[in-house]
Design a protein around this motif. Structure first.
Motif: not given
Length: 279
Positions: A114-115, A118-119, A123-124, A126, A258, A260
């Motif tokens: 992800s951007k 966004a996590g 990040k995460s 996706v 998603e 994380d």
């Protein structure tokens, strides 16, 4: 929330009868969500008891997030406030801040980062509709004891009628942490395709909304298997029968979710006491 009155109370459980507790705690319901709390100190002679919630008179009520605790219960440390820490008991730690090494991980094309922001933390990872990631189970999972913990966000409602593996070992000698098509949240082991031991919270995810980060932690050893969601113990199994060996593949994630901050350890990191009657 609702209309009418909710009453908290309980019973002392005796071999031949149940005695109603002398005190009750009535709560007048309102249209907006409101937190109700009460404390009860059992009599010294009360060895076994049960608590209940009932309605009084014409009542319409919605309940959410019910918990029971007691003085001296140690903090669990769940859900975590920040990213996990990699230590000597960590078999696999994936913060998903960098692309996965495809010499180590099998990554389907519909998987991406992800951007930033966004996590759950940064990040995460996706997963598209056909997304899937796999690596070695032999190197990253101990069937005798351990902890799997991960943040997951489903992109569809909890009652979507779809099976969503989160972390697992597919095949006849397997392990699975999942949300299934019946909205059950499940963790367990199988052998020869048959269930060995499992902890399941039936219908627990039915009212879940999409796009919400939730923390999952599953812990096991020969004495106890426990499943936590967002810091709450939702299911357990005492004296579980565990796999002696697992299949070779450790699967991460599935379509339309998603992940994380995944950590897999070779020790039990979280444990809550459970009633003696369940042992």
């Amino acid at each position: 929330r609702g209309k009418g009155q909710l009453v908290a109370g309980g019973y002392e459980v005796l071999p031949d009868r149940w005695n109603r507790l002398a005190r009750e705690w009535p709560f007048d319901l309102e249209e907006q969500w409101k937190l109700f709390e009460f404390q009860w100190q059992p009599e010294p002679t009360c060895r076994q008891w049960t608590l209940d919630l009932t309605t009084r008179g014409p009542t319409e009520v919605w309940l959410d997030d019910i918990s029971v605790s007691y003085p001296g219960l140690a903090p669990l440390g769940l859900p975590p406030d920040g990213p996990a820490i990699k230590d000597e008991h960590t078999l696999l730690y994936l913060p998903f801040e960098e692309p996965l090494n495809e010499d180590v991980f099998f990554v389907k094309p519909q998987v991406s980062l992800s951007k930033d922001g966004a996590g759950r933390f940064g990040k995460s990872l996706v997963f598209g509709p056909e997304g899937y990631v796999a690596c070695s189970a032999n190197e990253n999972l101990d069937p005798k004891q351990g902890t799997v913990e991960v943040w997951a966000k489903f992109l569809s409602p909890g009652n979507d009628g779809a099976y969503h593996p989160i972390v697992g070992v597919p095949g006849m000698e397997g392990m699975m942490l999942s949300k299934d098509q019946y909205s059950h949240v499940h963790f367990g082991f199988s052998g020869g395709w048959a269930p060995l031991s499992y902890a399941t919270a039936q219908g627990y995810a039915h009212s879940w909304q999409p796009g919400v980060w939730r923390h999952f932690a599953a812990c096991w050893d020969k004495d106890l298997m426990q499943l936590f969601v967002d810091g709450k113990l939702i299911a357990w199994k005492c004296n579980p029968k565990l796999s002696r060996a697992l299949g070779p593949e450790l699967g991460l994630g599935s379509g339309s979710m998603e992940l994380d901050d995944l950590r897999i350890s070779n020790v039990v990191r979280y444990r809550q006491p459970v009633p003696e009657a369940s042992r």
